[in-house]
Design an enzyme around this catalytic site. Structure first.
Site, mmCIF file in Angstrom:
data_model
loop_
_atom_site.group_PDB
_atom_site.id
_atom_site.type_symbol
_atom_site.label_atom_id
_atom_site.label_comp_id
_atom_site.label_asym_id
_atom_site.label_seq_id
_atom_site.Cartn_x
_atom_site.Cartn_y
_atom_site.Cartn_z
ATOM 1 C CG ASN A 135 -1.681 -1.188 1.486
ATOM 2 O OD1 ASN A 135 -2.175 -1.755 0.530
ATOM 3 N ND2 ASN A 135 -1.814 -1.611 2.732
ATOM 4 C CG HIS A 142 11.065 2.859 6.350
ATOM 5 N ND1 HIS A 142 12.168 3.336 7.038
ATOM 6 C CD2 HIS A 142 11.511 1.842 5.582
ATOM 7 C CE1 HIS A 142 13.227 2.613 6.685
ATOM 8 N NE2 HIS A 142 12.849 1.703 5.800
ATOM 9 C CD GLN A 177 0.800 -4.643 5.676
ATOM 10 O OE1 GLN A 177 0.290 -5.361 6.531
ATOM 11 N NE2 GLN A 177 0.256 -3.519 5.272
ATOM 12 C CG HIS A 223 6.192 -0.888 4.951
ATOM 13 N ND1 HIS A 223 5.947 0.471 4.972
ATOM 14 C CD2 HIS A 223 5.069 -1.480 5.425
ATOM 15 C CE1 HIS A 223 4.739 0.689 5.475
ATOM 16 N NE2 HIS A 223 4.170 -0.465 5.749
#
Lengths: 392, 392
Positions: free
Chosen positions: B202, B213, B217, B215
């Site tokens: 996202n 930051h 999932q 990233h």
């Protein structure tokens, strides 16, 4: 004493300048639609929606495409009709007409009204004259199925007062709105090609509502929506396995334990569903097995008017910030039996839910929800129910 | 010359103070995880996740409930584990550790890292020791099916630089991220009870991302997500009818006409799907029939690294406002074959989409989408494709 909400609604169908249907639902003397001095012919120079363009081409309506990966229809509304007459951004197209004004931006050519339903000027679904419901292949590709996005999109004005909301209308007016929903369901279910009628309301800027005049919408879909199809399939499986109506068994289980029941009246029960997906979610259902709004009795409609208002009152007290109640942004929708199948398995329900999970904090649909439709709730149904029970 | 993205990844599994797994994927000398002076033991006083509480109760994990109206599982994550150690709101838990600091809020006990994967501290899915995957009935009601929300939620850090984004990492680093996704898919597919591994990202505050930051999932689900189940069913029907792989036929039709193809490399093709639902939507698929990321060849992975970066570059030029490109908020997810079925019918694809329909304007899911899952697009797939083609 129960307020007298017995229906005294006068229904007056008319047409707007471009041919769209507009229907007054009047409940108070002097009936707006009956007083010729107050109802106007639409004075706007709107061209006929279906007239050929300057180049002679006939207008094309919106399109449906079948997603080859899921089999689901998706409406493409970019092929919308002529948008020349877009009102200015700050205009309120649902406001009543101003007496004596030579031209008005509003959609409703009456100086006052009780409840009004009219065809959306920029619909996602529209039957253009001569449209067929047949599937055709784009570029002759078997996987590229398209068809006309026939059907209809209507707007329901709940009040002529732009500062009102569904929660603040009188029980009598709420009853009129229920009559309007039922009337449109009956009429649209009987319309060529319609498979399902979905009446819903979006409230609050948090879900993208920019027009705050209280209103709802009705979509008459030319196909069964994916969630509706799934619900019907689940209800049919339940009937095949148990011989019973799924919605009735769901209600009876809720009533047996009461843990998540938040409101009961003579004819209606509101509960937080066992597997609520949203930070706030309530289902409002009749006690009797009823497939859709038109099938409700007079008493059930009268009771619904007051019960729905009471539910909305409590929902607007759900979140409190600094001693101030936060009006709940919400989406509500009537899950009704499809037009042409499944009436015996379906049970009417209103689903009302919110994306607000705390004052100022929204639930966003992220990858796992938008991508694969796997839902994660950050609360529990019992917690939602406890809050609604304590408001009572 | 094609950048050398041949994998040189060192995989180092470790544990955090509370027992969660953390895995370094290092691609540069000196490998971070290999330099003992730079990698730390987690210095935080986190209690063991699965230790009994003060009252002796064992921790309970999150729960799944089956929605009786649709048959779909919904995760209830309110039963989350001990949240005592929530970091302050302005902390960045993905930042590398600060040398010499006695205590740090970060999740990653290393002074630098390339790519790191670790178990989410507050997971929606978690296998608590001793958890069973059996369905049990709440209050003995047949319609109230529950089970433990086993499975796993992992975080993938794309870079140690909080100001980077997936688009700005090097091809080598992108290749390492692909290796990490493939590694985790293999490991999680082999984990007890896992039915599906979904890796997603996202990006952007518009979809509720608060931690910037870079990233992604990974969710390892103990059930088939509804959309995945639907896609599998559709692919199986296609195979039964035609004897062919649906994803391959979809790709071949796109390549035959090219109208919606926006990017081609030796091993990959990106196109706007025939029935795109979102204001911006692209599917990126391999040319070869491949069920999931672990099944990609070395060459396909190397090509994916550069092709994915090129796609992200173009997407960030999709919307321009006042001569300034608007970084696209997006959700992207890898649709991979389920862990235990359907590999022969499935074809790997990345779905990347945005809710932004114009600078500053979002598509909201309103009643008809959230209520019955009937989708309306305000644009056309061809219009999206034309914009991406002109950026090339």
């Amino acid at each position: 004493m129960t307020p007298d909400t017995r229906a005294r609604v006068r229904v007056t169908p008319t047409r707007l300048a471009d041919g769209r249907e507009l229907i007054y639902f009047d409940d108070s003397e002097p009936y707006v639609s009956g007083g010729a001095t107050r109802r106007l012919d639409d004075p706007r120079p709107l061209p006929d929606r279906f007239a050929p363009a300057a180049d002679g081409h006939l207008p094309t309506g919106p399109e449906l495409r079948r997603d080859p990966l899921t089999g689901e229809w998706v409406a493409m509304a970019a092929h919308r009709m002529n948008r020349t007459f877009l009102p200015p951004a700050d205009a309120n197209p649902l406001a009543p007409a101003t007496p004596g004004a030579a031209y008005q931006d509003g959609e409703i050519p009456a100086e006052d009204y009780d409840v009004v339903v009219f065809e959306n000027r920029f619909p996602s679904l529209l039957r253009v004259p001569g449209a067929s419901d047949e599937v055709t292949l784009l570029d002759d590709e078997d996987l590229w199925e398209t068809r006309a996005a026939t059907g209809r999109c209507e707007v329901v004005c709940f009040s002529s007062d732009a500062t009102a909301s569904l929660r603040t209308v009188s029980p009598q007016r709420m009853r009129t709105i229920i009559e309007a929903w039922a009337h449109r369901t009956t009429a649209l279910n009987a319309t060529e090609g319609v498979e399902q009628v979905f009446a819903f309301e979006n409230r609050g800027k948090e879900i993208g509502v920019t027009l705050h005049h209280p209103h709802g919408q009705i979509y008459a879909l030319p196909y069964l929506a994916p969630r509706t199809a799934r619900m019907l399939e689940t209800a049919r499986e339940h009937r095949a396995r148990t011989g019973r109506v799924l919605g009735r068994d769901v209600l009876e289980a809720e009533l047996r334990h009461g843990t998540r029941v938040v409101l009961e009246s003579e004819h209606w029960v509101a509960y937080v569903p066992f597997a609520a997906r949203w930070p706030v979610e309530v289902h409002l259902v009749p006690r009797r097995d009823v497939p859709d709004l038109p099938a409700l009795s007079d008493d059930e409609r009268a009771d619904l008017a007051t019960t729905y208002l009471e539910l909305l009152r409590r929902l607007d007290l759900f979140f409190v910030d600094d001693d101030t109640a936060i009006p709940l942004p919400y989406i509500s929708g009537w899950h009704q039996a499809p037009a042409r199948q499944g009436r015996e398995d379906w049970r009417l329900s209103l689903q009302l839910f919110s994306v607000l999970r705390a004052p100022g904090k929204l639930k966003y649909l992220a990858g796992v929800e938008s991508g694969v439709a796997a839902w994660v709730s950050d609360t529990t149904p019992e917690r939602i129910a406890r809050r609604l029970q304590e408001i009572a």
